[in-house]
Motif scaffolding. Structure first.
Motif, PDB file in Angstrom:
ATOM      1  N   ILE A  59      -4.342  -2.404   3.945  1.00 56.45           N
ATOM      2  CA  ILE A  59      -5.282  -1.974   4.983  1.00 56.45           C
ATOM      3  C   ILE A  59      -6.248  -3.137   5.183  1.00 56.45           C
ATOM      4  N   LEU A  60      -6.061  -3.834   6.296  1.00 56.78           N
ATOM      5  CA  LEU A  60      -6.781  -5.078   6.559  1.00 56.78           C
ATOM      6  C   LEU A  60      -8.280  -4.835   6.706  1.00 56.78           C
ATOM      7  N   ARG A  61      -9.105  -5.819   6.326  1.00 60.06           N
ATOM      8  CA  ARG A  61      -8.649  -7.099   5.817  1.00 60.06           C
ATOM      9  C   ARG A  61      -8.709  -7.181   4.298  1.00 60.06           C
ATOM     10  N   ALA A  62      -9.589  -6.338   3.729  1.00 62.63           N
ATOM     11  CA  ALA A  62      -9.839  -6.439   2.292  1.00 62.63           C
ATOM     12  C   ALA A  62      -8.634  -6.037   1.452  1.00 62.63           C
ATOM     13  N   GLY A  63      -7.729  -5.258   2.019  1.00 68.81           N
ATOM     14  CA  GLY A  63      -6.551  -4.852   1.276  1.00 68.81           C
ATOM     15  C   GLY A  63      -5.708  -6.019   0.804  1.00 68.81           C
ATOM     16  N   ASN A  64      -5.817  -7.147   1.498  1.00 75.14           N
ATOM     17  CA  ASN A  64      -5.011  -8.314   1.119  1.00 75.14           C
ATOM     18  C   ASN A  64      -5.331  -8.810  -0.285  1.00 75.14           C
ATOM     19  N   GLY A  65      -6.545  -8.584  -0.741  1.00 78.08           N
ATOM     20  CA  GLY A  65      -6.904  -9.008  -2.095  1.00 78.08           C
ATOM     21  C   GLY A  65      -6.136  -8.256  -3.158  1.00 78.08           C
ATOM     22  N   LEU A  66      -5.940  -6.953  -2.944  1.00 78.98           N
ATOM     23  CA  LEU A  66      -5.130  -6.155  -3.859  1.00 78.98           C
ATOM     24  C   LEU A  66      -3.650  -6.457  -3.678  1.00 78.98           C
ATOM     25  N   LEU A  67      -3.254  -6.689  -2.444  1.00 75.20           N
ATOM     26  CA  LEU A  67      -1.847  -6.959  -2.132  1.00 75.20           C
ATOM     27  C   LEU A  67      -1.317  -8.150  -2.924  1.00 75.20           C
ATOM     28  N   ASP A  68      -2.074  -9.222  -2.988  1.00 76.87           N
ATOM     29  CA  ASP A  68      -1.617 -10.441  -3.669  1.00 76.87           C
ATOM     30  C   ASP A  68      -1.297 -10.172  -5.132  1.00 76.87           C
ATOM     31  N   GLY A  69      -2.152  -9.406  -5.790  1.00 81.19           N
ATOM     32  CA  GLY A  69      -1.948  -9.129  -7.206  1.00 81.19           C
ATOM     33  C   GLY A  69      -0.729  -8.257  -7.454  1.00 81.19           C
ATOM     34  N   VAL A  70      -0.513  -7.249  -6.595  1.00 81.93           N
ATOM     35  CA  VAL A  70       0.633  -6.364  -6.777  1.00 81.93           C
ATOM     36  C   VAL A  70       1.930  -7.119  -6.498  1.00 81.93           C
ATOM     37  N   LEU A  71       1.899  -8.024  -5.522  1.00 83.21           N
ATOM     38  CA  LEU A  71       3.100  -8.802  -5.207  1.00 83.21           C
ATOM     39  C   LEU A  71       3.503  -9.722  -6.350  1.00 83.21           C
ATOM     40  N   GLU A  72       2.543 -10.167  -7.147  1.00 84.70           N
ATOM     41  CA  GLU A  72       2.886 -10.971  -8.317  1.00 84.70           C
ATOM     42  C   GLU A  72       3.737 -10.154  -9.287  1.00 84.70           C
ATOM     43  N   LEU A  73       3.460  -8.864  -9.359  1.00 79.50           N
ATOM     44  CA  LEU A  73       4.188  -7.978 -10.256  1.00 79.50           C
ATOM     45  C   LEU A  73       5.503  -7.509  -9.643  1.00 79.50           C
ATOM     46  N   ILE A  74       5.502  -7.289  -8.322  1.00 82.01           N
ATOM     47  CA  ILE A  74       6.689  -6.766  -7.628  1.00 82.01           C
ATOM     48  C   ILE A  74       6.998  -7.677  -6.447  1.00 82.01           C
ATOM     49  N   LEU A  89      10.884   3.733   6.256  1.00 80.78           N
ATOM     50  CA  LEU A  89       9.820   4.160   5.341  1.00 80.78           C
ATOM     51  C   LEU A  89      10.149   5.486   4.672  1.00 80.78           C
ATOM     52  N   GLU A  90      10.923   6.327   5.353  1.00 78.39           N
ATOM     53  CA  GLU A  90      11.238   7.637   4.785  1.00 78.39           C
ATOM     54  C   GLU A  90      12.060   7.548   3.499  1.00 78.39           C
ATOM     55  N   ASP A  91      12.710   6.408   3.276  1.00 74.41           N
ATOM     56  CA  ASP A  91      13.540   6.227   2.078  1.00 74.41           C
ATOM     57  C   ASP A  91      12.852   5.385   1.006  1.00 74.41           C
ATOM     58  N   ARG A  92      11.579   5.074   1.195  1.00 78.67           N
ATOM     59  CA  ARG A  92      10.905   4.149   0.282  1.00 78.67           C
ATOM     60  C   ARG A  92       9.599   4.739  -0.240  1.00 78.67           C
ATOM     61  N   LEU A  93       9.240   4.335  -1.454  1.00 77.68           N
ATOM     62  CA  LEU A  93       7.888   4.594  -1.932  1.00 77.68           C
ATOM     63  C   LEU A  93       6.953   3.635  -1.205  1.00 77.68           C
ATOM     64  N   VAL A  94       5.876   4.182  -0.649  1.00 79.34           N
ATOM     65  CA  VAL A  94       4.896   3.378   0.087  1.00 79.34           C
ATOM     66  C   VAL A  94       3.573   3.413  -0.669  1.00 79.34           C
ATOM     67  N   ILE A  95       3.066   2.238  -1.029  1.00 82.01           N
ATOM     68  CA  ILE A  95       1.778   2.131  -1.717  1.00 82.01           C
ATOM     69  C   ILE A  95       0.786   1.460  -0.773  1.00 82.01           C
ATOM     70  N   ALA A  96      -0.214   2.215  -0.327  1.00 81.43           N
ATOM     71  CA  ALA A  96      -1.258   1.672   0.538  1.00 81.43           C
ATOM     72  C   ALA A  96      -2.388   1.152  -0.332  1.00 81.43           C
ATOM     73  N   VAL A  97      -2.897  -0.036  -0.011  1.00 85.45           N
ATOM     74  CA  VAL A  97      -3.931  -0.642  -0.848  1.00 85.45           C
ATOM     75  C   VAL A  97      -5.159  -1.025  -0.022  1.00 85.45           C
ATOM     76  N   ASP A  98      -6.322  -0.700  -0.570  1.00 82.69           N
ATOM     77  CA  ASP A  98      -7.608  -1.037   0.040  1.00 82.69           C
ATOM     78  C   ASP A  98      -8.639  -0.979  -1.082  1.00 82.69           C
ATOM     79  N   PRO A  99      -9.450  -2.021  -1.278  1.00 84.98           N
ATOM     80  CA  PRO A  99     -10.374  -2.008  -2.427  1.00 84.98           C
ATOM     81  C   PRO A  99     -11.327  -0.828  -2.468  1.00 84.98           C
ATOM     82  N   MET A 100     -11.789  -0.361  -1.297  1.00 84.57           N
ATOM     83  CA  MET A 100     -12.842   0.641  -1.293  1.00 84.57           C
ATOM     84  C   MET A 100     -12.397   1.932  -0.608  1.00 84.57           C
ATOM     85  N   LEU A 101     -12.546   3.057  -1.307  1.00 83.54           N
ATOM     86  CA  LEU A 101     -12.378   4.375  -0.703  1.00 83.54           C
ATOM     87  C   LEU A 101     -13.775   4.961  -0.582  1.00 83.54           C
TER      88      LEU A 101
END
Length: 210
Positions: A78-93, A123-135
């Motif tokens: 969830i732009l733009r701050a979500g990209n900070g979490l995205l980078d870390g998860v992509l290192e793992l997956i 998307l209906e066949d995949r697990l979807v993980i939405a990322v955003d630093p702040m809720l």
């Protein structure tokens, strides 16, 4: 994953989060810590990924070994701050598919305004993980999940760094089927819709903008 809210209280997560909260932490330091925490949160949000087995040969013998099953999962920033979490998860997956939802918050109404939406197919066949630093208010998160469901997603999880009680309640009301994984449930929102004690604006601190 059945609980609506999971707070990851691992000592490493909490230690790094404390450094992120401090207002004296530099932009570079904040960015690095966010990537490191997202690595750790990713372990929790992917805890129940489906697995199967396949035969492999070790130096000693052959065995049936566990591997991930099903289609590649999807990470949605969830732009733009979500990209900070995205980078870390992509290192793992690193094989994950990636999508983006562009939303900004109208500072007067606190309501989300959409400006971009691009996600992988099936998307209906995949697990979807939405990322955003702040809720915070939950309005942007709810809007992003609305868009993902309209695009076909049925198995969605939401990962954030900080959550406010108001945002958790809003998400539970709108999307009770979407589990939330976070590092902290903070006290409240202030009159401007920011999380208290929080850490300020995650996007500004990550990108060095004010």
């Amino acid at each position: 994953m059945t609980e609506h809210l999971t707070i990851v209280d691992h000592p490493l997560v909490q230690h790094k989060l404390t450094h992120m909260r401090e207002k004296t932490t530099s932009t570079a330091g904040f960015r690095r810590l966010l990537r490191e925490i997202s690595n750790l949160l990713a372990y929790e949000v992917t805890r129940e990924l489906p697995v199967t087995t396949r035969e492999i040969e070790t130096p000693m013998n052959t065995m049936q070994a566990p591997v991930l099953d099903g289609k590649k999962l999807v990470l949605v920033s969830i732009l733009r701050a979500g990209n900070g979490l995205l980078d870390g998860v992509l290192e793992l997956i690193p094989s994950a598919r990636v999508g983006f939802v562009g939303l900004y918050r109208d500072e007067e109404t606190l309501q989300p305004v959409q400006y971009y939406f691009k996600v992988p197919q099936e998307l209906e066949d995949r697990l979807v993980i939405a990322v955003d630093p702040m809720l915070a208010t939950g309005n942007s998160s709810v809007a992003a999940i609305d868009l993902l469901k309209k695009a076909g997603a049925t198995n969605i999880r939401f990962m954030c760094l900080l959550a406010a009680p108001e945002g958790v309640a809003r998400m539970k009301e709108a999307h009770p089927d979407v589990p939330i994984v976070t590092a902290s449930l903070d006290e409240r929102l202030n009159e401007d819709g920011y999380i208290v004690p929080g850490l300020g604006d995650a996007g500004d601190r990550m990108f060095g903008t004010k």
